[in-house]
Design a protein around this motif. Sequence first.
Motif, PDB file in Angstrom:
ATOM      1  N   ASP A   1      -5.855   2.631  -0.304  1.00 43.34           N
ATOM      2  CA  ASP A   1      -5.805   2.724   1.160  1.00 43.34           C
ATOM      3  C   ASP A   1      -6.862   1.829   1.803  1.00 43.34           C
ATOM      4  O   ASP A   1      -6.575   1.094   2.747  1.00 43.34           O
ATOM      5  N   SER A   2      -8.070   1.878   1.273  1.00 38.89           N
ATOM      6  CA  SER A   2      -9.155   1.086   1.837  1.00 38.89           C
ATOM      7  C   SER A   2      -8.926  -0.412   1.639  1.00 38.89           C
ATOM      8  O   SER A   2      -9.024  -1.196   2.584  1.00 38.89           O
TER       9      SER A   2
ATOM     10  N   THR B   1     -15.304  -1.109  -4.796  1.00 40.22           N
ATOM     11  CA  THR B   1     -15.593   0.251  -5.253  1.00 40.22           C
ATOM     12  C   THR B   1     -16.660   0.301  -6.339  1.00 40.22           C
ATOM     13  O   THR B   1     -17.203   1.367  -6.604  1.00 40.22           O
TER      14      THR B   1
ATOM     15  N   ASP C   1      -6.597  10.621  -6.961  1.00 41.00           N
ATOM     16  CA  ASP C   1      -7.058  10.704  -5.575  1.00 41.00           C
ATOM     17  C   ASP C   1      -8.033   9.575  -5.239  1.00 41.00           C
ATOM     18  O   ASP C   1      -7.949   8.970  -4.167  1.00 41.00           O
ATOM     19  N   ARG C   2      -8.956   9.283  -6.155  1.00 42.65           N
ATOM     20  CA  ARG C   2      -9.903   8.187  -5.919  1.00 42.65           C
ATOM     21  C   ARG C   2      -9.182   6.842  -5.892  1.00 42.65           C
ATOM     22  O   ARG C   2      -9.553   5.947  -5.124  1.00 42.65           O
TER      23      ARG C   2
ATOM     24  N   VAL D   1       0.821   3.937  -3.053  1.00 47.88           N
ATOM     25  CA  VAL D   1       0.360   5.299  -2.774  1.00 47.88           C
ATOM     26  C   VAL D   1       1.466   6.302  -3.060  1.00 47.88           C
ATOM     27  O   VAL D   1       1.224   7.356  -3.665  1.00 47.88           O
TER      28      VAL D   1
ATOM     29  N   ALA E   1      -7.491   6.504  -2.524  1.00 52.28           N
ATOM     30  CA  ALA E   1      -8.491   6.139  -1.510  1.00 52.28           C
ATOM     31  C   ALA E   1      -8.852   4.658  -1.621  1.00 52.28           C
ATOM     32  O   ALA E   1      -8.979   3.966  -0.602  1.00 52.28           O
TER      33      ALA E   1
ATOM     34  N   ARG F   1       0.828  -1.209   0.000  1.00 52.02           N
ATOM     35  CA  ARG F   1       0.000   0.000   0.000  1.00 52.02           C
ATOM     36  C   ARG F   1       0.860   1.255   0.000  1.00 52.02           C
ATOM     37  O   ARG F   1       0.638   2.187  -0.776  1.00 52.02           O
TER      38      ARG F   1
ATOM     39  N   GLN G   1      -7.484   0.623 -10.188  1.00 57.66           N
ATOM     40  CA  GLN G   1      -8.891   0.649  -9.777  1.00 57.66           C
ATOM     41  C   GLN G   1      -9.565  -0.684 -10.087  1.00 57.66           C
ATOM     42  O   GLN G   1     -10.369  -1.173  -9.302  1.00 57.66           O
TER      43      GLN G   1
END
Length: 163
Positions: free
Chosen positions: A95-96, A63, A88-89, A11, A92, A7, A53
């Motif tokens: 991270d999640s 998501t 940014d999405r 990131v 997130a 992660r 994603q």
Amino acid sequence: MNADSLRRVIVRDLQALREELRAYEDERDIWKCPSGIKNSTGTLALHAVGNLQHYVGAQFGNTGYVRDRDAEFADRNVPVKEIEGRIDRTIAAIDSALGAMDAETLETEFPVEIAGTRLPTGLALLHLAVHLGYHLGQIDYHRRLVTGKPDTVEAQSVKALVD
């Protein structure tokens, strides 16, 4: 290796991607493809976030992301602010998804094939992190070539992994 280490690397590199985009003085330059260059920075950025994603956000973060890989390579002139929003999405989602992942999950089979291959989840995530780093390097060279500025962005520091 653990999910939190993966992660942090992913990131950090997504944040570096944002900094690379911001380093172009003229936003239109992110879409240029000089002779011998197949993909622009814009294309590589869309591909990098779409890839993460799809493989991480949708698979582990629930998501609901639906990938349009063809659009990643076909869309042009997407504003930098929109790409930054996608970054940014993606941060997130990473991270999640990886923040909640336990060691056992890293040993299980990754839920989808990558390039027609089944891998353990930990190895698949490592592959995805390296894939992002590969494209980030391409983006760095694209920026230097297109802008004529050899400066580094200094966004991929090792120190960022422990902060």
